[in-house]
Enzyme design. Structure first.
Site, PDB file in Angstrom:
ATOM      1  N   GLY A  19       0.797  -1.222   0.000  1.00  0.00           N
ATOM      2  CA  GLY A  19       0.000   0.000   0.000  1.00  0.00           C
ATOM      3  C   GLY A  19       0.823   1.262   0.000  1.00  0.00           C
ATOM      4  O   GLY A  19       2.019   1.253  -0.305  1.00  0.00           O
TER       5      GLY A  19
ATOM      6  N   LEU B  58       0.261   3.666  -2.178  1.00  0.00           N
ATOM      7  CA  LEU B  58       0.595   3.454  -3.589  1.00  0.00           C
ATOM      8  C   LEU B  58       1.197   4.700  -4.229  1.00  0.00           C
ATOM      9  O   LEU B  58       0.818   5.825  -3.912  1.00  0.00           O
ATOM     10  CB  LEU B  58      -0.666   3.022  -4.354  1.00  0.00           C
ATOM     11  CG  LEU B  58      -1.323   1.739  -3.815  1.00  0.00           C
ATOM     12  CD1 LEU B  58      -2.611   1.444  -4.574  1.00  0.00           C
ATOM     13  CD2 LEU B  58      -0.361   0.555  -3.897  1.00  0.00           C
ATOM     14  N   HIS B  59       2.146   4.455  -5.110  1.00  0.00           N
ATOM     15  CA  HIS B  59       2.802   5.540  -5.844  1.00  0.00           C
ATOM     16  C   HIS B  59       2.985   5.100  -7.294  1.00  0.00           C
ATOM     17  O   HIS B  59       2.540   4.011  -7.692  1.00  0.00           O
ATOM     18  CB  HIS B  59       4.128   5.920  -5.179  1.00  0.00           C
ATOM     19  CG  HIS B  59       5.047   4.756  -4.937  1.00  0.00           C
ATOM     20  ND1 HIS B  59       5.626   4.040  -5.959  1.00  0.00           N
ATOM     21  CD2 HIS B  59       5.469   4.172  -3.786  1.00  0.00           C
ATOM     22  CE1 HIS B  59       6.374   3.093  -5.454  1.00  0.00           C
ATOM     23  NE2 HIS B  59       6.292   3.127  -4.130  1.00  0.00           N
TER      24      HIS B  59
ATOM     25  N   HIS C   6       4.135   1.537  -8.159  1.00  0.00           N
ATOM     26  CA  HIS C   6       3.062   0.539  -8.150  1.00  0.00           C
ATOM     27  C   HIS C   6       2.201   0.682  -9.417  1.00  0.00           C
ATOM     28  O   HIS C   6       1.759  -0.318  -9.989  1.00  0.00           O
ATOM     29  CB  HIS C   6       2.175   0.722  -6.916  1.00  0.00           C
ATOM     30  CG  HIS C   6       2.886   0.580  -5.601  1.00  0.00           C
ATOM     31  ND1 HIS C   6       3.048   1.622  -4.718  1.00  0.00           N
ATOM     32  CD2 HIS C   6       3.479  -0.490  -5.012  1.00  0.00           C
ATOM     33  CE1 HIS C   6       3.690   1.207  -3.644  1.00  0.00           C
ATOM     34  NE2 HIS C   6       3.973  -0.067  -3.790  1.00  0.00           N
TER      35      HIS C   6
ATOM     36  N   GLN D 166       7.257  -9.973   7.661  1.00  0.00           N
ATOM     37  CA  GLN D 166       8.495  -9.565   7.007  1.00  0.00           C
ATOM     38  C   GLN D 166       9.161  -8.373   7.690  1.00  0.00           C
ATOM     39  O   GLN D 166      10.142  -7.843   7.176  1.00  0.00           O
ATOM     40  CB  GLN D 166       8.255  -9.297   5.520  1.00  0.00           C
ATOM     41  CG  GLN D 166       7.429  -8.069   5.204  1.00  0.00           C
ATOM     42  CD  GLN D 166       7.065  -8.016   3.730  1.00  0.00           C
ATOM     43  OE1 GLN D 166       6.267  -8.795   3.232  1.00  0.00           O
ATOM     44  NE2 GLN D 166       7.671  -7.071   3.003  1.00  0.00           N
TER      45      GLN D 166
ATOM     46  N   GLN E  80      14.193  -9.567  -3.419  1.00  0.00           N
ATOM     47  CA  GLN E  80      12.836 -10.125  -3.278  1.00  0.00           C
ATOM     48  C   GLN E  80      12.402 -10.806  -4.578  1.00  0.00           C
ATOM     49  O   GLN E  80      11.851 -11.906  -4.568  1.00  0.00           O
ATOM     50  CB  GLN E  80      11.866  -9.004  -2.926  1.00  0.00           C
ATOM     51  CG  GLN E  80      10.399  -9.376  -2.988  1.00  0.00           C
ATOM     52  CD  GLN E  80       9.527  -8.247  -2.474  1.00  0.00           C
ATOM     53  OE1 GLN E  80       9.434  -8.045  -1.281  1.00  0.00           O
ATOM     54  NE2 GLN E  80       8.889  -7.505  -3.363  1.00  0.00           N
TER      55      GLN E  80
ATOM     56  N   VAL F  74      10.879   2.512 -11.140  1.00  0.00           N
ATOM     57  CA  VAL F  74      10.434   3.852 -11.518  1.00  0.00           C
ATOM     58  C   VAL F  74      11.135   4.849 -10.594  1.00  0.00           C
ATOM     59  O   VAL F  74      11.150   4.664  -9.368  1.00  0.00           O
ATOM     60  CB  VAL F  74       8.902   3.988 -11.395  1.00  0.00           C
ATOM     61  CG1 VAL F  74       8.452   5.400 -11.744  1.00  0.00           C
ATOM     62  CG2 VAL F  74       8.215   2.964 -12.278  1.00  0.00           C
TER      63      VAL F  74
ATOM     64  N   SER G 161       9.461   5.082  -3.540  1.00  0.00           N
ATOM     65  CA  SER G 161       9.263   4.122  -2.455  1.00  0.00           C
ATOM     66  C   SER G 161       8.267   4.716  -1.467  1.00  0.00           C
ATOM     67  O   SER G 161       8.264   5.929  -1.230  1.00  0.00           O
ATOM     68  CB  SER G 161      10.603   3.874  -1.746  1.00  0.00           C
ATOM     69  OG  SER G 161      10.376   3.294  -0.469  1.00  0.00           O
ATOM     70  N   SER G 162       7.424   3.854  -0.894  1.00  0.00           N
ATOM     71  CA  SER G 162       6.491   4.338   0.121  1.00  0.00           C
ATOM     72  C   SER G 162       7.251   4.972   1.273  1.00  0.00           C
ATOM     73  O   SER G 162       6.767   5.911   1.913  1.00  0.00           O
ATOM     74  CB  SER G 162       5.637   3.184   0.639  1.00  0.00           C
ATOM     75  OG  SER G 162       5.019   2.509  -0.433  1.00  0.00           O
TER      76      SER G 162
END
Ligand code: AMP
Length: 316
Positions: free
Chosen positions: A33, A35-36, A39, A63, A155, A178, A191-192
């Site tokens: 979530g 979101l940017h 995403h 995690q 990941q 991005v 990044s969030s």
């Protein structure tokens, strides 16, 4: 768009007896979530390649380490739902923690090897948490394809390994990182966690991308000693006094450190070197203003190297 919160609702939304023989394909985009545009690229790609797109939104406690930012992690379901709808998501799956991990939940998926170094070493248990939730999501949604950002390179390697090892019937699609184009912070990977920064701090966080870019440029200019390539990146990182480096490395497709690229840069690459160069990745993790950031770049720049880079490095 439907917003669903439980595995049962999700199954209902997708049609409980969805026959595998139908032509309909599902694309899954797993996220935590906030979101940017990073995403959004994953969603766009999933829309282009599948009939329906499922976006999962779950801040996965498995995690996060005990001293990490699970509680502080930015959460905004109404904002994310509006973002997802605009981006063309068909089903948004936002489960509560106890829906994913009911009392008694005891399973961990451990992917050896690729999980062990780098973030695996710095964040014990992190990739077991990632692999466990991703496997659960893949089983719930049963997508034809699942989309992961190259931003989280290790990941992506862990998920690919798990899918190969367990014969999971889907394709894992990696999507390039991005980056910000805003003046001052050009190159900063979206990044969030960037929301923890003020704008001037974000500009300083772009040092990670610049550092990896300088190693890339040294490679493009002919340097073949991994130690020298990493030294170029380290010199750029040292220009930011607030930065505490966690790791800096150059790895192959199995997350093993690359010790040698070829015979000192004078030989034509052998076939195995060509493969190595396809997968060789520069990785960095650092703490800046109390926030842990990661970034990575391929060692070889896809497409033509900018002329200015070639010229500047070759004349010395
Ligand atoms: P997160 O919500 O941070 O767990 O990210 C969800 C997915 O989006 C992961 O596969 C990430 O690698 C991917 N992602 C995050 N940031 C970016 C970015 N800047 N560019 C491309 N993909 C990203």
């Amino acid at each position: 768009m439907q917003l669903v919160h439980t595995p049962a609702e999700l199954r209902a939304a997708l049609g409980s007896e969805r026959p595998t023989q139908t032509a309909e394909t599902l694309g899954l985009v797993p996220t935590m979530g906030h979101l940017h545009d990073g995403h959004a690229h994953l969603i766009r790609r999933a829309r282009a390649e599948n009939d329906r797109v499922v976006l999962s939104l779950f801040v996965n406690p498995l995690q996060f380490g005990p001293a990490e930012d699970f509680d502080a992690y930015p959460r905004d379901l109404p904002g994310d739902a509006a973002f997802a709808e605009r981006a063309g998501v068909d089903v948004l799956f936002a489960p509560a923690t106890d829906q994913m991990y009911p009392p008694g939940f005891a399973t961990r998926v451990n992917v050896a090897g690729v999980s062990e170094g780098y973030d695996g070493a710095s964040r014990p248990g992190h990739f077991a948490g990632v692999a466990t939730v991703v496997l659960k999501l893949l089983n719930l949604v049963q997508p034809a394809r699942a989309y992961f950002g190259e931003k989280d390179w290790q990941q992506l390697m862990v998920v690919r390994r798990m899918v190969r090892d367990l014969d999971l019937p889907l394709e894992i699609v990696g999507v390039p990182t991005v980056r910000s184009a805003l003046p001052g912070e050009e190159g900063l990977a979206l990044s969030s966690r960037n929301s923890y920064f003020t704008p001037p701090q974000r500009a300083r966080a772009a040092v990670l991308a610049r550092a990896l870019g300088s190693a890339q440029q040294r490679y493009a200019a002919g340097e073949r000693r991994p130690g020298e390539l990493l030294a170029a990146a380290r010199a750029v990182l040292a220009s930011e006094p607030e930065l505490q480096l966690d790791y800096l490395g150059l790895v192959d497709g199995d997350m093993r450190d690359i010790k040698q690229l070829d015979n000192g840069g004078v030989s034509t690459p052998h076939r195995s070197d060509t493969h190595l160069l396809d997968t060789a990745r520069l990785l960095v993790a650092a703490r800046l203003f109390g926030v842990r950031l990661i970034d990575n770049l391929p060692l070889t720049v896809p497409g033509p190297v900018p002329a200015a880079v070639n010229h500047a490095e070759n004349v010395q």
